[in-house]
Every structure is written in structure tokens, then in C-alpha cells.
Design an enzyme around this catalytic site. Structure first.
Site, PDB file in Angstrom:
ATOM      1  N   LYS A  54      -4.380  -4.687 -42.261  1.00  0.00           N
ATOM      2  CA  LYS A  54      -2.969  -5.078 -42.239  1.00  0.00           C
ATOM      3  C   LYS A  54      -2.122  -3.982 -42.863  1.00  0.00           C
ATOM      4  CE  LYS A  54      -3.448 -10.116 -42.571  1.00  0.00           C
ATOM      5  NZ  LYS A  54      -2.783 -10.432 -41.290  1.00  0.00           N
ATOM      6  N   ARG A 108     -10.128 -17.925 -37.106  1.00  0.00           N
ATOM      7  CA  ARG A 108     -10.798 -18.677 -36.040  1.00  0.00           C
ATOM      8  C   ARG A 108     -12.306 -18.438 -36.058  1.00  0.00           C
ATOM      9  NH1 ARG A 108      -7.027 -15.717 -31.722  1.00  0.00           N
ATOM     10  NH2 ARG A 108      -5.726 -15.553 -33.586  1.00  0.00           N
TER      11      ARG A 108
END
Ligand code: BES
Ligand code: MN
Ligand code: ZN
Length: 509
Positions: free
Chosen positions: A295, A369
Site C-alpha cells: 500500500k 477474502r
């Protein structure tokens, strides 16, 4: 915090602080009674416009010792009535007033206060809450939640922490003896939900060097110890997860020196028969760097909040324990740290999930996920009545819904509607998003059964589509809480959402 309720008169009740209310320029009954006793001190505040008509505006009045039983009065504005006769009040205004009163009390030296909001009902003022009429117990529950929330202070890692609030006792004045019982139960519920909310905030706020996957596993154990055996807790380590074939979960956890944990809690209230449980699954990424798909640096500290789904599950379990709810709930916490490392997953890696489905990891930052899908497969063994996963899953959900509602997805419409209703009731709103087949093909992969990302368009939807492939064997819903779990800026901190929604869902499911 101690909450009690009784049918009492404001003139007789000895308390350090009487909390009374005005509806625009009209004092409610208890405020009127005090006003009469004290030479019009309250009506003067309104006449002189010292109490503004805005919901939540408030004034303190200190009385001379001779004027007790109460030492102080807190006059709180409920705002404008919704009609000319001053007989209707919007719940938003009521909640603003309750929260303002609770905040003022928590910042004052007051130790015990008596709250006279039930005057609304003896005066036939209806409280409109999202198209329905709120009942007196709902107001009591909301007051208890507001007081708990206002009493929370983050102190754990400050060398000179703010003082804890003095407030320790709230009496809820019921204006009708017949309502006392219902309101007493509502206070118990609200106090427990508020305590669960604060626990969720605390876990969210703790720094990521303290709040690690094994720290969360210890929290589960501590919760079990405090529960007088209504709640049990155990957790799976890497070895055990390898045996189960949880290749997706482990692909996230393996890049960190903190071992990932699948934490399993089970709460069984008394008189609950051997029923099938509802299952909550929380995303517990204790820090999300993005992994090799790193990130950007700006505000990366906020990725300590990437375990807020897990925190909301802990908070909900705590609330159920404290209110001794008669429900059966299993909690699964998928706890891991997402780090870049020599042994971290790489874009292009293909892993096999516990379900047997293979996944091409195209972006290691879509890690939520990956840990959740194996937890969802693990949930099958409980033969659940329903499964709700709660996750700070996508930035795209923040773009879609902002900071007011979480995104709700479900493969079973009646379940979706129960969750929506729970969100509305508890003012912890969810908004349903589509889970249409058309979106599924964005997850196609040339090298595995599916990719872990579906491209830019509909990013929150394709994340939900990914999860849906692991939730085929039961009624399932997914809450994307990325936009509601914490606040940024000067008030940076976890919100404790969606504990109120979850607990209300479980109590009615
Ligand atoms: N934890 C983030 C989601 C997130 C980002 C929540 C910002 C709140 C604020 C999640 O793991 C993530 O990184 N998601 C990616 C998915 C993308 C790579 C498909 C995202 O949203 O950018
Ligand atoms: Mn991520
Ligand atoms: Zn994440």
C-alpha cells in the site's frame, strides 16, 4: 456502570443530577416540575434563548444545598417537534439529545444521575424511528448505549491517561409503573450492547504491535473465563490449518513473523437446546500493509483497523455474555498479519483453498477474502442456521456508501431483510448491494478456478462475489464495514460498529 429503573417523581428522587428535557420551547413534565420549584430557572433559559432549539444543546444548573434532593440539573434540548402540536419527535433528534446528555455527564464530576426522558411517553409524544413508532423500551436501550459509549476512554498506551469518568450510576425514571419491567430489560440489553461496542473500539484502537493474532486469541480465552462457562474458546495454529488444507488463509499469514490464528468461540445461552448455531465470521487482519502489492504510505497506520470485523465479533460475543442472551452463536475469527517478506505470497501465486477451489493471487492486498474464504468453509461443520461475515473488505465500499451504512450482500433474501431491519432498529444501518451473476465473470482466471480480484468496476461487489463461492451450503450474508468501522482525522478511532446491528440480528434471528 450501574443502570436501574423505577417509577419515581422528579421532586422526590435524591440524585446528584436530574437530567430533564425540553422540546423546542416547551419543558417536558419533569423539567416543568423543577422549574416551578426553582423560581422559573429553566423556563428563563428558554425565554432568554440560552438553550438553543438545536437537538442536543444543553445547560447545567447548579442548585444551592438547601434546594436539594438534586445538586444539579442538566436541561437538554430535544430539538424541533415534527409537527405544530409538539407531539412528534424524530429519533435522530432524540438520539442526539441522549448522546449529548451522556457526554456532558461523563465529563462532569457527577457520579449518579437520574434521567427523565420517559416523560415523552406520559405526554403522548411519539418518537418516529424510520417510519415506525419507537416504544418506551427502545428509548431506555438507546440511553444505556449512549451512556456506555460516552464513558469510553482510550488509555492503554498513554503514560498520562485522561481521568476515567466519575459517572457510575444511572437511574432511568419510568413515568408509568407498568413500563418498569420492560425498561429494566432494555437497560440490561443496552448496557451490554454498549459494553460490547466499547470492547470493539478498544480492540480496534490498540496498536498493531500489541493487537496481534495471538493477542486476539488470548482475548477469546479471557472472554471465555469471564463468562462462567457460557462461552468457550479455542484456536487453530498454522499446523492445524495446514492439515485442514487452508491454503488461502495461510498464503496471507505466511509472510509475517506473527503466527496466524483461526479463533473459534462458541456461546450457548441457558435454556438453549442443542440447536444449530448462527455463525459470525470476522476479518482479523491485525495489520494490512498490502503485502508484496504494498500500500502507499499515507495513512497506512489506519490499516491497524483492518481487524475491526473481528473486533465487532468479539464485542457482539461480549454483549451476549453480559446480557445472558438465550441464543446459540459460534464466532470464527480469521486473524493474520499481511506483510511483505521473502516468504510472502507474490502476485501470480496460485493457492488451493480448504474448499478445493484454486485461487490465483493477482493482488496480495486483496487478502481479506483469502482468509475469510477458508473460515467460511470451516463454518460448514457447524451446520449453521445462518452465517454472517463482517469485514473491512474494500476501499470501493467506502466510495460507494461513504461512512453512514455498511454494504450488505446475501444469498438469502429473508436473511438480508432481517439484517436490514436490525440495522434500522439499532440505528446501525446497512444497505443492500447486488450479488448478481453478471459480476462473477470478473473473477475469471487463466490459471486457477478464480482470481482474487475482479478489477476496478464494482470492487465491493466482486469481493462479495468471491466470498459467495465459499458460502453455498448455508444462508449467508456479508457486511463490508470498510466505511463505518473507524473514523479518521482528529477523532481517529474505532466506532464499535456494527455490534448493535449484529446483536439485534442474533436476538431476533
Ligand atoms: N483492508 C483493505 C480495504 C480497505 C482499504 C478498507 C481502505 C478501508 C480503507 C483491503 O484488504 C484491501 O486492501 N482491499 C483492496 C482490494 C483491491 C486490491 C482489489 C482495496 O480496496 O483497494
Ligand atoms: Mn488489503
Ligand atoms: Zn485488508
Amino acid at each position: 456502570m450501574q443502570f436501574s429503573t423505577k417509577n419515581i417523581d422528579v421532586v422526590a428522587q435524591a440524585t446528584q443530577c436530574a437530567v430533564v428535557f425540553a422540546l423546542e420551547d416547551k419543558l417536558l413534565a419533569s423539567a416543568k416540575a423543577i422549574d416551578k420549584l426553582h423560581g422559573g430557572a429553566l423556563s428563563a433559559l428558554i425565554a432568554n434563548k440560552d438553550l438553543k432549539p438545536k437537538a442536543g444543546h444543553k445547560r447545567w444548573i447548579t442548585l444551592a444545598p438547601s434546594k436539594r434532593p438534586y445538586q444539579r440539573v442538566l436541561l437538554v434540548q430535544l430539538g424541533k417537534s415534527d409537527d405544530k402540536k409538539a407531539s412528534k419527535l424524530k429519533s435522530d433528534n432524540l438520539l442526539a439529545a441522549l448522546s449529548s446528555a451522556a457526554t456532558a455527564l461523563s465529563q462532569s464530576p457527577v457520579k449518579d444521575a437520574t434521567v427523565y426522558i420517559d416523560d415523552l411517553f406520559s405526554q403522548n409524544i411519539t418518537v418516529e424511528h424510520n417510519g415506525t413508532t419507537a416504544d418506551p423500551s427502545w428509548v431506555a436501550e438507546q440511553l444505556a448505549i449512549a451512556v456506555q459509549k460516552a464513558s469510553y476512554r482510550y488509555t492503554e498506551t498513554k503514560s498520562k491517561p485522561d481521568a476515567k469518568p466519575a459517572l457510575s450510576k444511572i437511574t432511568y425514571a419510568s413515568s408509568n409503573a407498568a413500563r418498569v419491567k420492560g425498561q429494566r430489560l432494555a437497560l440490561v440489553r443496552g448496557a451490554a450492547i454498549g459494553s460490547g461496542i466499547n470492547y470493539t473500539r478498544e480492540l480496534g484502537n490498540l496498536p498493531p504491535n500489541i493487537c496481534t493474532p495471538s493477542f486476539l486469541a488470548d482475548q477469546g480465552k479471557a472472554l471465555a473465563t469471564s463468562s462462567s462457562s457460557a462461552l468457550t474458546c479455542r484456536s487453530l495454529d498454522h499446523k492445524q490449518m495446514e492439515k485442514l488444507g487452508m491454503g488461502a488463509f495461510l498464503s496471507v499469514a505466511k509472510g509475517s513473523s506473527e503466527e496466524g490464528k483461526l479463533i473459534i468461540m462458541e456461546y450457548k445461552g441457558t435454556t438453549v437446546a442443542n440447536s444449530k448455531p448462527h455463525v459470525l465470521v470476522g476479518k482479523g487482519i491485525t495489520f494490512d500493509t498490502g503485502g508484496i502489492s504494498l500500500k502507499p504510505g499515507a495513512a497506512m497506520d489506519e490499516m491497524k483497523f483492518d481487524m475491526c470485523g473481528a473486533a465487532s465479533v468479539f464485542g457482539s460475543m461480549k454483549a451476549l455474555v453480559e446480557m445472558k442472551a438465550k441464543v446459540h452463536v459460534v464466532a470464527l475469527i480469521a486473524a493474520a498479519e499481511n506483510m511483505p517478506a521473502g516468504n510472502a505470497s507474490k502476485p501470480g501465486d496460485v493457492v488451493t483453498s480448504m474448499s478445493g477451489q484454486t485461487i490465483e493471487i493477482l493482488n496480495t492486498d486483496a487478502e481479506g477474502r483469502l482468509v475469510l474464504c477458508d473460515a467460511l468453509t470451516y463454518a460448514e461443520r457447524f451446520k449453521p442456521k445462518s452465517v454472517v461475515d463482517i469485514a473491512t473488505l474494500t476501499g470501493a465500499c467506502v466510495v460507494a456508501l461513504g461512512n453512514h451504512a455498511c454494504g450488505l450482500y446475501s444469498n438469502h433474501q429473508p436473511m438480508a431483510e432481517k439484517l436490514l431491519a436490525a440495522g434500522t432498529f439499532s440505528n446501525d444501518k446497512a444497505w443492500q448491494m447486488p450479488l448478481w451473476d453478471e459480476y462473477q465473470k470478473q473473477l475469471d482466471s487463466n490459471f486457477a478456478d478464480m482470481a482474487n480480484i475482479g478489477g476496478m468496476p464494482g470492487g465491493s461487489i466482486t469481493a462479495a462475489c468471491f466470498l459467495s463461492r465459499f458460502a453455498k451450503k448455508y444462508h449467508w450474508a456479508h457486511l463490508d464495514i470498510a466505511g463505518i468501522a473507524w473514523q479518521s482525522g482528529a477523532k481517529k478511532g474505532a466506532t464499535g460498529r456494527p455490534v448493535a446491528l449484529l446483536v439485534n440480528y442474533l436476538l431476533n434471528a
